[in-house]
Scaffold this active site. Structure first.
Site, mmCIF file in Angstrom:
data_model
loop_
_atom_site.group_PDB
_atom_site.id
_atom_site.type_symbol
_atom_site.label_atom_id
_atom_site.label_comp_id
_atom_site.label_asym_id
_atom_site.label_seq_id
_atom_site.Cartn_x
_atom_site.Cartn_y
_atom_site.Cartn_z
ATOM 1 N N HIS A 160 0.739 -1.286 0.021
ATOM 2 C CA HIS A 160 -0.105 0.075 0.041
ATOM 3 C C HIS A 160 0.924 1.217 0.153
ATOM 4 C CE1 HIS A 160 -3.820 1.853 -0.047
ATOM 5 N NE2 HIS A 160 -4.486 1.146 0.698
ATOM 6 N N ASP A 170 -2.110 1.967 -4.826
ATOM 7 C CA ASP A 170 -3.315 2.381 -4.160
ATOM 8 C C ASP A 170 -4.284 1.245 -4.594
ATOM 9 O OD1 ASP A 170 -2.196 4.699 -3.298
ATOM 10 O OD2 ASP A 170 -2.676 5.807 -5.282
#
Length: 415
Positions: free
Chosen positions: A387, A391
């Site tokens: 992450h 995204d």
């Protein structure tokens, strides 16, 4: 009588220490010159050490799993008279274990040593038994007093399950009926060493450093499975196609629009490198643990070439002759448990990569198409991403692009 101290040599990989993964000798044993004495594992290979002198073992450096510094004592041997200086010998890493050949030691290596290759994967057994089994299975059989030649196996390699079946049968118990509960077994303490330790360390580092998230999507592979079946019927002498080559083609076609998933993240430098080429890691389970052989430049290969490369790497893994260069450098990884793939999974990223795609099993279920109930072959893809780099929106759109390609398989063959 004299004492010869055999120091752990510089294996030529710039390492500071190596792990003891197996002793071939014990204190009090008589050893011959060139006799194997220990297997030492570095981050890159397992190397079998040989004794440069003959004599009696008087001391060992440690136990299995201990880390030994380069240049420190590994074995102490009592010899007859004054020991002659051992000749400077070479080291062969497991990357060349299939056909051992010498390489020149590091220029600064002044420690006399004798070493030869030992694969990190299960090897063929000694000449007396000619039975295929992993070191762990072989050690357990020895401890139980079982002759591996008497154990029936599946696929020619004896595994722990085969030993369990042998023990049940030879205790006169036969195989228990399905309604009978299992019996308690003694607790077994197993030290985490060798390849298992490396895997544990890598997985721990991945989960500690990478904030994972997993996105799961269902894929209708009915048309793709029909195409695969037709291609296999007419494949001639080409390798049989599994689902994996088609998945790799789809991933390679989708990646140019989502370059953030085909990347490596350098934590210390704070730098992400988005790779132009796709070097596809193929997570594979072996008796020695999880390994990830790499298909180089997968984007340049068609399904038949990919199938051939998957078959080649799988054979090398089974034979224990895969090279270290074929186990490094992946930019994104594909992992599959085949028929055991389950409905969903949360694969752990192969650090320093930033994405891994988990393939779950294909199931046939009824679905509604234009108001009609039809049978469809469905498969889930479970994709874990870093992450910090990827995204959720990008991961979802990437897998949706892969989904479109797999559900309309003719697009896999279009430019």
């Amino acid at each position: 009588m004299a004492r010869f101290t055999f120091k752990l040599p510089d294996i030529g990989e710039g390492i500071a220490e190596a792990e003891i993964v197996k002793w071939h000798i014990a204190v009090g044993d008589a050893v011959m010159e060139d006799q194997p004495i220990a297997d030492m594992m570095t981050d890159k290979a397992t190397v079998e050490m040989e004794s440069p002198v003959a004599g009696k073992v008087t001391a060992l450096a440690g136990e299995i799993g201990d880390q030994i510094a380069i240049g420190s004592m590994l074995v102490e041997i009592e010899t007859e008279g004054e020991p002659e200086a051992a000749p400077e010998l070479s080291v062969v890493s497991s990357s060349e274990a299939a056909t051992p050949s010498s390489v020149t030691p590091d220029e600064n290596n002044e420690t006399p040593a004798a070493t030869k290759a030992s694969s990190v994967l299960p090897q063929k057994s000694d000449a007396a038994s000619k039975i295929l089994a992993s070191p762990a299975v072989r050690a357990r059989a020895k401890a139980l007093g079982i002759d591996l030649a008497l154990v029936q196996s599946q696929g020619g390699r004896v595994r722990h399950a085969d030993l369990d079946a042998y023990l049940l049968y030879n205790k006169g118990e036969g195989y228990r009926a399905s309604g009978e509960g299992g019996r308690a077994r003694p607790d077994e303490a197993i030290k985490i060493v060798g390849m298992r330790r490396r895997i544990a360390e890598n997985m721990q580092a991945s989960k500690r450093h990478i904030p994972h998230f997993t996105y799961v999507e269902e894929i209708d592979v009915t048309a793709l499975e029909d195409m695969r079946s037709d291609l296999n019927i007419h494949r001639g002498d080409r390798p049989k196609l599994t689902m994996l080559p088609f998945l790799i083609v789809a991933l390679c076609k989708a990646i140019p629009d989502f370059p953030m998933v085909n990347a490596r993240y350098d934590d210390e430098a704070g730098m992400v490198t988005r790779h132009g080429a796709v070097h596809m890691g193929m997570a594979a389970q072996t008796d020695a643990g999880l390994m990830v052989p790499v298909i180089r430049d997968a984007q340049d290969k068609n399904i038949w070439q990919l199938a051939a490369e998957i078959s080649r790497l799988s054979s090398l893994i089974r034979e224990g002759s895969v090279k270290q260069t074929e186990l490094s450098g992946s930019t994104i990884t594909l992992t599959s448990l085949g028929a055991l793939g389950g409905i969903v999974s949360t694969p752990v990223i192969n650090r320093p990569e930033v994405a891994i795609i988990g393939v779950n099993r294909i199931v046939e279920r009824p679905i509604i198409v234009d108001g009609d109930i039809v049978a469809a072959k469905l498969m889930n893809l479970s994709t874990s991403c870093d992450h910090r780099v990827v995204d959720g929106w990008d991961a979802a759109n990437f897998i949706q692009a892969v989904k479109r390609l797999l559900e309309t398989p003719v697009l896999l063959f279009s430019d």
